[in-house]
Design an enzyme around this catalytic site. Structure first.
Site, PDB file in Angstrom:
ATOM      1  CB  SER A   1      -1.066  -0.242   1.261  1.00 51.86           C
ATOM      2  OG  SER A   1      -0.209  -0.204   2.447  1.00 51.86           O
TER       3      SER A   1
ATOM      4  CG  HIS B   1      -1.903   3.491   4.661  1.00 45.90           C
ATOM      5  ND1 HIS B   1      -3.101   2.987   5.016  1.00 45.90           N
ATOM      6  CD2 HIS B   1      -1.221   2.536   3.942  1.00 45.90           C
ATOM      7  CE1 HIS B   1      -3.116   1.554   4.872  1.00 45.90           C
ATOM      8  NE2 HIS B   1      -1.993   1.407   4.271  1.00 45.90           N
TER       9      HIS B   1
ATOM     10  CG  ASP C   1      -5.092   5.009   6.851  1.00 51.74           C
ATOM     11  OD1 ASP C   1      -3.862   4.898   7.737  1.00 51.74           O
ATOM     12  OD2 ASP C   1      -5.199   4.449   5.935  1.00 51.74           O
TER      13      ASP C   1
END
Length: 377
Positions: free
Chosen positions: A35, A340, A337
């Protein structure tokens, strides 16, 4: 070269425009990872992630809509592409009929692991769909695409030799399995050798295929990660460093990075005419945890898009949930979040690896001396 506080502030408040020489160092970027690097492959995977990066307010800062990037805006790879005057690297799963993208392809998938799915299933873990897209699966995608990129040894040498390959960061999700399982956390250290082995194997395969310049980022200091800080919270102040990060967890990820550097050094001996570059995300990021105010941040552990708690991280109210409201100004936050980072943090890490002392060998020696930043209002 050291950066003045004034230079740092300019970099924070002004949007970046990149100027390149007449001939850019690289004509394309091929990237692999999770990610931290996925620019949209997540859009084409049916099972939603947690947190769900496909929902607002993800993407609000730069793109103004969710793109599949797990951030409020651009990722490190986006800033690298801008720097070299290249378009943002498109996700592999988004290509129709596998049409060739002349400026590169992004194979990274949010939630991907370095190790294959079977490794975790054999250990009894419940495995998510993203485990189907491990590093070697991503490498297989690249090999399948290669004949459409070049059709002779000479053309492949030209295409791959003029491309920048980015392998990682990857491995964080592998370690997440034992970290999220109290019964398995004692085995955490045993995961490092196989994770490092598969990363270096991928690098070696790419070199054997014709890659010349490969950037291999290490892990971030995840002992500073609000999700892990919440999960492993303790009243024992000795467990935290002066910045507020968990000492034992950062030592673990530093160990991962040390082992990765050792193996990359070994590969340099085997391939002396290849540029294998280690990117030190760990120490680059530590700077803004230690001195957040110098980088325009407030509390570096406070989550911008979260559901309450000491760090504004709550695993029952994650970003993307309808009841969770993002902060007004993500540029003042390091964490987006809880897992991240924000675009602002990605911007700083990119600056550190492009201009600072956080690549081994220094990128500037290889190419970047011919490039320079231009700031515009």
């Amino acid at each position: 070269m050291a950066w003045s506080l004034q230079q740092q502030w300019l970099f924070l408040v002004l949007p970046l425009v990149f100027a390149t020489s007449a001939t850019s160092c690289y004509t394309s970027i091929f990237s692999f990872g999770d990610s931290l690097t996925d620019t949209g492959n997540l859009n084409f995977i049916s099972s939603p992630q947690s947190p769900n990066c496909l929902l607002p307010p993800y993407g609000e800062t730069h793109f103004h809509h969710p793109t599949g990037r797990c951030s409020d805006g651009r990722l490190i790879i986006d800033f690298i592409a801008e720097f070299f005057g290249l378009p943002y690297v498109k996700p592999y799963l988004g290509f129709k009929d596998r049409e060739v993208e002349e400026h590169g392809v992004n194979f990274a998938v949010a939630g991907a692991s370095a190790l294959n799915r079977s490794f975790f299933e054999e250990k009894g873990f419940t495995v998510e769909v993203t485990a189907n897209y491990s590093l070697m699966v991503q490498l297989d995608w690249f090999k399948e695409l290669l004949p459409s990129l070049c059709n002779s040894s000479s053309s492949c040498k030209e295409v791959l030799g003029s491309s920048l390959f980015i392998v990682g960061e990857i491995g964080g999700n592998d370690y997440g399995f034992p970290l999220f399982d109290k019964n398995a956390i004692g085995d955490l250290i045993t995961y490092v050798p196989p994770v490092i082995s598969v990363i270096t194997s991928a690098v070696k395969e790419l070199i054997d295929l014709g890659a010349v310049t490969i950037l291999v980022p290490g892990s971030l200091p995840l002992g500073c990660n609000p999700a892990y800080l919440t999960m492993f919270a303790t009243t024992d102040k000795e467990e935290y460093d002066q910045a507020g990060c968990l000492i034992w967890l950062n030592k673990f990820f530093d160990y991962h990075n040390e082992m990765l550097r050792v193996e990359l050094n070994r590969l340099r001996g085997l391939y002396p005419f290849t540029n294998i570059i280690y990117a030190d995300y760990f120490n680059a990021a530590l700077q803004y945890y230690k001195s957040p105010e110098q980088y325009g941040f407030g509390n570096p552990f406070k989550v911008c898009c979260g559901g309450g708690g000491p760090y504004n991280y709550n695993d029952t109210a994650l970003c993307g949930n309808s009841e969770v409201i993002a902060c007004d100004d993500p540029s003042k936050y390091v964490s987006w979040d809880g897992y991240h980072s924000t675009e602002a943090a990605h911007r700083w890490i990119t600056k550190a690896i492009l201009e600072g002392p956080y690549t081994i060998p220094k990128l500037s020696v290889l190419c970047l001396s011919h490039q320079h930043f231009v700031f515009s209002s």
